[in-house]
Design an enzyme around this catalytic site. Structure first.
Site, PDB file in Angstrom:
ATOM      1  N   CYS A 136      32.202  56.400 -72.006  1.00 47.76           N
ATOM      2  CA  CYS A 136      32.814  55.302 -70.821  1.00 47.76           C
ATOM      3  C   CYS A 136      33.593  55.885 -69.859  1.00 47.76           C
ATOM      4  CB  CYS A 136      33.397  54.291 -71.583  1.00 47.76           C
ATOM      5  SG  CYS A 136      33.697  52.691 -70.515  1.00 47.76           S
ATOM      6  N   CYS A 139      36.226  53.559 -68.632  1.00 46.62           N
ATOM      7  CA  CYS A 139      37.530  53.216 -69.745  1.00 46.62           C
ATOM      8  C   CYS A 139      38.491  54.438 -69.930  1.00 46.62           C
ATOM      9  CB  CYS A 139      36.842  52.892 -71.168  1.00 46.62           C
ATOM     10  SG  CYS A 139      35.376  52.077 -71.203  1.00 46.62           S
ATOM     11  N   ASP A 140      37.878  55.494 -70.113  1.00 44.83           N
ATOM     12  CA  ASP A 140      38.650  56.699 -70.411  1.00 44.83           C
ATOM     13  C   ASP A 140      38.954  57.902 -69.328  1.00 44.83           C
ATOM     14  OD1 ASP A 140      38.447  55.590 -73.058  1.00 44.83           O
ATOM     15  OD2 ASP A 140      36.685  56.755 -73.403  1.00 44.83           O
TER      16      ASP A 140
END
Ligand code: NAP
Length: 308
Positions: A136, A139-140
């Protein structure tokens, strides 16, 4: 022991398909129960801006879009619960749905469990997941400021994520197993124009390198078999998705890739009264708007089944 509550419709999943089914079923006064699952809001909650959902000319953030859809469901007479389904029984009526919060029965069930990120399935990837390996980018990505990363894949996700990651990373290399992309032209052009994006064609990840954290990758040339090592801090997997149908194996007809087979042009599965919508049954389009559209169809199909 708590009493088993009965519903006319239970909707499993809370992405655009599940929540749209919820809106339609609730407006049809079917008082549905929506079991939201492990990732309430679905895949759009881990995306950034959604530019192609009609009605939002300025774009909308994925999590916001899903929050708005949930608010819309709750405006009507629907129950939404943060529970994940662990078991279903479609062999007898009423159907049974068990979750981590209870056991329910239903006259009809709408499945909208979506799909999850596909992984390579190698040991080093599993071991270093969350320690430099990610599925992701949104997200990261933030953790890779001024670092070098790889993005694996050749579809829209890979190229979109590669472009996105250049906001943080100093260099992003797209590792693709062929020398042609399946991504759309607009996505390819955007990535190719970005000076921080490089391409490693005809390459797969043979091994993720690192003990505690990712330090690099060993790449294998798909034409020659040659092995090379690169030094990177992060590896983002963007190689597509698998449908979330583990629960339904042996209960519903699935295709060879695990997608639920629906009758063409509708949302009926092989079990009367069980409907499927969204990515869990969509092998072609997989868009938020097509998922929402098929969620609407599933609720209308369930309504007509219940009337019948
Ligand atoms: P996808 O189109 O299925 O592409 C997956 C990519 O990963 C392919 O290039 C594939 O290679 C590669 N791949 C698969 N398994 C692999 C493995 N084991 N090792 C190495 N490479 C592997 O998936 P996606 O990119 O997630 O897109 C899914 C759908 O969502 C598409 O319909 C796409 O258009 C849509 N989407 C749209 C947007 C947007 O419009 N903003 C953004 C993202 C996704 P091959 O090409 O060789 O098969």
């Amino acid at each position: 022991m708590s009493e088993t509550k009965h519903y006319k419709v239970i909707i499993i999943g809370s992405g655009p398909a599940g929540l749209t089914a919820g809106i339609y079923a609730a407006r049809a006064e079917l008082n549905p129960l929506v079991l939201e699952g492990n990732q309430p809001g679905g895949q759009l909650t881990i995306t950034t801006e959604v530019e192609n959902f009609p009605g939002f000319p300025e774009g909308i953030m994925g999590p916001q879009l899903m929050e708005d859809m949930r608010t819309q469901v709750n405006k009507f007479d629907a129950e939404t619960r943060f529970e994940a389904v662990s078991k279903v029984d479609f062999s007898k009526r009423p159907f049974t749905v068990e979750s981590d919060g209870g056991t329910y029965t239903a006259d009809s069930v709408i499945i909208a469990t979506g799909a999850s990120a596909r992984l390579l399935g190698i040991e080093s990837e599993t071991r270093l997941m969350g320690k430099g390996v990610s599925a992701c980018a949104t997200c990261d990505g933030f953790f890779y400021k001024n670092k070098e990363v790889l993005v694996v894949g050749g579809g829209d996700s890979a190229l979109e994520e590669a472009t996105f990651l250049t906001k943080f990373a100093s260099k992003v290399t797209v590792v693709h197993r062929r020398d042609e992309f399946r991504a759309s032209k607009i996505m390819i052009d955007k990535a190719k124009k970005n000076p921080k994006v490089e391409f490693a064609y005809n390459k797969v990840i043979d091994e993720v390198l690192g003990d505690e954290f990712v330090t690099g990758a060993r790449l294998k040339d798909t034409q020659t078999g040659e092995l090379t090592e690169v030094t990177v801090d992060g590896i983002f997997m963007a190689i597509g998705h698998n449908p979330n149908t583990e629960l339904f194996k042996g209960q519903l007809d699935l295709d060879e890739n695990g997608y639920i087979n629906t009758i063409p042009g509708g949302t009926k599965t092989n079990v009367e009264g069980v409907f499927a919508c969204g990515d869990v049954q969509d092998t072609i389009y997989k868009q938020a708007v097509t998922a929402a559209g098929s969620g609407c169809m599933a609720a209308l199909d369930a309504e007509s089944f219940l009337e019948g």
